[in-house]
Design an enzyme around this catalytic site. Structure first.
Site, PDB file in Angstrom:
ATOM      1  N   SER A 134      23.917   8.607  21.235  1.00 41.96           N
ATOM      2  CA  SER A 134      22.901   7.643  21.340  1.00 41.96           C
ATOM      3  C   SER A 134      21.692   8.483  22.174  1.00 41.96           C
ATOM      4  O   SER A 134      22.343   9.178  22.844  1.00 41.96           O
ATOM      5  CB  SER A 134      22.958   6.574  21.956  1.00 41.96           C
ATOM      6  OG  SER A 134      21.654   5.904  22.001  1.00 41.96           O
ATOM      7  N   LYS A 189      29.546   1.965  20.702  1.00 40.23           N
ATOM      8  CA  LYS A 189      28.112   2.495  20.137  1.00 40.23           C
ATOM      9  C   LYS A 189      27.383   1.190  19.412  1.00 40.23           C
ATOM     10  O   LYS A 189      26.260   1.127  19.458  1.00 40.23           O
ATOM     11  CB  LYS A 189      28.346   3.794  19.165  1.00 40.23           C
ATOM     12  CG  LYS A 189      27.066   4.323  18.788  1.00 40.23           C
ATOM     13  CD  LYS A 189      25.756   4.488  19.729  1.00 40.23           C
ATOM     14  CE  LYS A 189      24.698   5.253  19.037  1.00 40.23           C
ATOM     15  NZ  LYS A 189      24.148   4.741  17.835  1.00 40.23           N
ATOM     16  N   HIS A 192      26.042  -1.279  21.559  1.00 40.17           N
ATOM     17  CA  HIS A 192      24.740  -0.397  22.202  1.00 40.17           C
ATOM     18  C   HIS A 192      23.803  -0.716  21.244  1.00 40.17           C
ATOM     19  O   HIS A 192      22.602  -1.062  21.745  1.00 40.17           O
ATOM     20  CB  HIS A 192      25.214   1.001  22.473  1.00 40.17           C
ATOM     21  CG  HIS A 192      23.938   1.728  22.392  1.00 40.17           C
ATOM     22  ND1 HIS A 192      23.217   2.096  21.620  1.00 40.17           N
ATOM     23  CD2 HIS A 192      23.144   2.455  23.919  1.00 40.17           C
ATOM     24  CE1 HIS A 192      21.847   2.768  22.141  1.00 40.17           C
ATOM     25  NE2 HIS A 192      22.185   2.843  23.256  1.00 40.17           N
ATOM     26  N   ASN A 193      23.856  -0.544  19.906  1.00 35.72           N
ATOM     27  CA  ASN A 193      22.957  -0.455  19.352  1.00 35.72           C
ATOM     28  C   ASN A 193      22.407  -2.109  18.868  1.00 35.72           C
ATOM     29  O   ASN A 193      21.375  -2.372  18.488  1.00 35.72           O
ATOM     30  CB  ASN A 193      23.220  -0.014  17.598  1.00 35.72           C
ATOM     31  CG  ASN A 193      23.105   1.536  17.764  1.00 35.72           C
ATOM     32  OD1 ASN A 193      23.326   2.233  18.756  1.00 35.72           O
ATOM     33  ND2 ASN A 193      23.145   2.127  16.577  1.00 35.72           N
ATOM     34  N   GLU A 196      20.385  -2.800  21.610  1.00 37.03           N
ATOM     35  CA  GLU A 196      18.911  -2.155  21.270  1.00 37.03           C
ATOM     36  C   GLU A 196      18.078  -2.900  20.360  1.00 37.03           C
ATOM     37  O   GLU A 196      17.016  -3.036  20.505  1.00 37.03           O
ATOM     38  CB  GLU A 196      19.219  -0.686  20.583  1.00 37.03           C
ATOM     39  CG  GLU A 196      18.079   0.092  20.038  1.00 37.03           C
ATOM     40  CD  GLU A 196      18.497   1.160  19.478  1.00 37.03           C
ATOM     41  OE1 GLU A 196      17.820   1.534  18.392  1.00 37.03           O
ATOM     42  OE2 GLU A 196      19.411   1.807  19.873  1.00 37.03           O
TER      43      GLU A 196
END
Length: 488
Positions: A134, A189, A192-193, A196
């Site tokens: 990222s 990940k 995480h997105n 986001e």
């Protein structure tokens, strides 16, 4: 010729910047691009004679020569589009590898694909790492947040390289650490997105409140975001929002006002919601952010609907200081809810898949390089370190104090937006999640009664131990047959 320390395949934006980052940290790098047809006219030629000119980066037009250029155990990082391209490239590479060689998938692959690939590659005597990366173009070049998982035996071999190219937190710690087995790196990940997506929607709602209710100018809003970025809301996304609002195009006009209000998405937010549902975990705010992007893309429908329903707002004059405080507190509290939901999904996945994820470590990996880097990630890490069994981030003493302080302003903001018919779906979703979480008796008893009435799905009773299921003959005409009890 000296053998290269690592090879990189895929010279799009992320790939070429990672190669430059690796070389800058002292590693010799070999590069190859799948679509190249000739060094003289291809992507490789452009890169090695352009940005990589004069650097310890060797370009190859043949995959055999590329693999032969690497020191053993070979370390090959693939920066190609997720899905079948990763499998196709892996199929090409496997016959060329030697026992102990390592493949690293640095794309946004689905974690289930990565789990499958780890098993397959290990069965052939090699290692496979799924590494979430990222930070976008800037992070790839100057330091990203890297989340590697898969074949743990390969970690000591790739650790020096990956940690050298990772961002460094304020205390100097590299934002790269081993996550766990299987597809855990790509799962982290993915979450995480998802966070986001939530962050971006929340920030856009804060912008919308200030624009619509305060009638604030772009310059004024940029100033507010810049000020917030000096406190608890300090984060990359808040920082760049201030820059975006001030940016002018070649005509000297604010570009933000010319951008069509239709948001795109590439799928990782959707994957986060789907996997949360499969794990039986609420991810309300992030789901709302995903659906809002989908709704935003229906521009023509929204224009039509806006003509059918006339919006009615009050004549109330909102005071800058009060509404700004409410917006800031709502943004902060809602972001905490988003992170709490995301970490709960990570916790459940860790237990279900046996990954033994260290949630404090993950919080620290996100302090630098990545898109959601925020000042309060240190507080999140500390909360998980102080209570290894913490069931929900919002139950930690520190965040209880933070939410309690923000709650009055948060409630007022959502109420004011509703009164003015202003959509703030993510703020509302976060607040309602908090209310549901902190309500000891929800109306789900009626839902379960309805399920038992029409489908004999059974229910638990407050006067019986948990796990004991009952069925009622509600109409007096049904039998004793009941449906099995399970949660999908």
């Amino acid at each position: 010729m000296k053998k290269s320390d690592i090879g990189l395949i895929g010279l799009a934006v992320m790939g070429e910047n990672l190669a430059l980052n690796m070389e800058n940290k002292g590693w010799q790098v070999s590069v190859y691009n799948r679509t190249v047809k000739g060094l003289e006219e291809g992507v490789v030629k452009r890169f090695v004679s352009g940005r990589a000119k004069g650097k310890k980066i060797a370009g190859f037009i043949g995959i055999d020569e590329f693999v032969d250029s690497l020191s053993t155990p070979r370390k090959i990082m693939m920066m190609v589009r997720a899905g079948s391209p990763v499998d196709e490239l892996t199929d090409q590479l496997l016959p060329l590898l030697s026992p102990g060689d390592i493949l690293i998938d640095g794309g946004n692959s689905n974690y289930e694909d990565t789990t499958r690939r780890v098993k397959r590659v290990e069965q052939k005597g090699f290692y496979f790492i799924g590494a979430g990366v990222s930070g976008g173009e800037e992070g790839a070049l100057n330091g990203a947040s890297i989340m590697p998982g898969g074949s743990v035996e390969a970690w000591p071999q790739v650790k020096p390289i990956l940690q050298s190219i990772a961002a460094k937190a304020e205390d100097g710690t590299p934002c790269c650490e081993w996550i766990g087995g299987g597809g855990s790196g790509h799962f982290v990940k993915m979450i995480h997105n998802g966070i986001e997506y939530g962050d971006m929607q929340l920030i856009s709602e804060a912008y919308f409140v200030m624009k619509q209710l305060l009638k604030a100018s772009n310059e004024e809003m940029a100033g507010y975001f810049s000020k917030w970025n000096e406190g608890k809301l300090k984060s990359y996304l808040v920082e760049i929002t201030a820059h975006i609002l001030k940016h002018k195009d070649e005509k000297g006009e604010y570009l933000i006002d010319k951008i069509l209000d239709t948001a795109g998405q590439k799928g990782t937010g959707k994957w986060s919601v789907i996997n949360a549902m499969e794990l039986g975990m609420p991810l309300n705010l992030i789901a709302t952010a995903v659906f809002e992007r989908s709704l935003s893309s229906r521009k023509e429908l929204r224009v039509e609907a806006s003509k059918v329903y006339e919006r009615v707002s009050s004549d109330v004059n909102y005071f800058n200081d009060q509404l700004l405080e409410e917006t800031e507190q709502s943004l902060y509290a809602s972001k905490l809810v988003s992170y709490a939901q995301g970490f709960n999904v990570l916790k459940q996945a860790s237990e279900q898949f046996g990954w033994e994820l260290n949630l404090a470590t993950i919080a620290r990996l996100w302090r630098g390089g990545c898109i959601i880097r925020s000042a309060f990630l240190n507080d999140i890490a500390k909360a998980f370190e102080e209570d290894k069994q913490l069931s929900n981030l919002l139950l930690s003493p520190y965040f209880k104090q933070e939410i309690t302080a923000a709650l009055p302003a948060w409630k007022r903001l959502v109420a004011s937006a509703a009164k003015e018919e202003l959509p703030v779906p993510a703020f509302s979703s976060a607040l309602n999640y908090f209310y549901s979480l902190t309500t000891d008796r929800l109306p789900a008893n009626l839902v379960q009664a309805q399920r038992d009435y029409f489908g004999a799905h059974t229910f638990e009773r407050v006067d019986q131990p948990r796990g004991v299921f009952s069925h009622e003959n509600w109409t007096g005409q049904g039998g004793d047959t009941k449906s099995g009890s399970y949660n999908a």
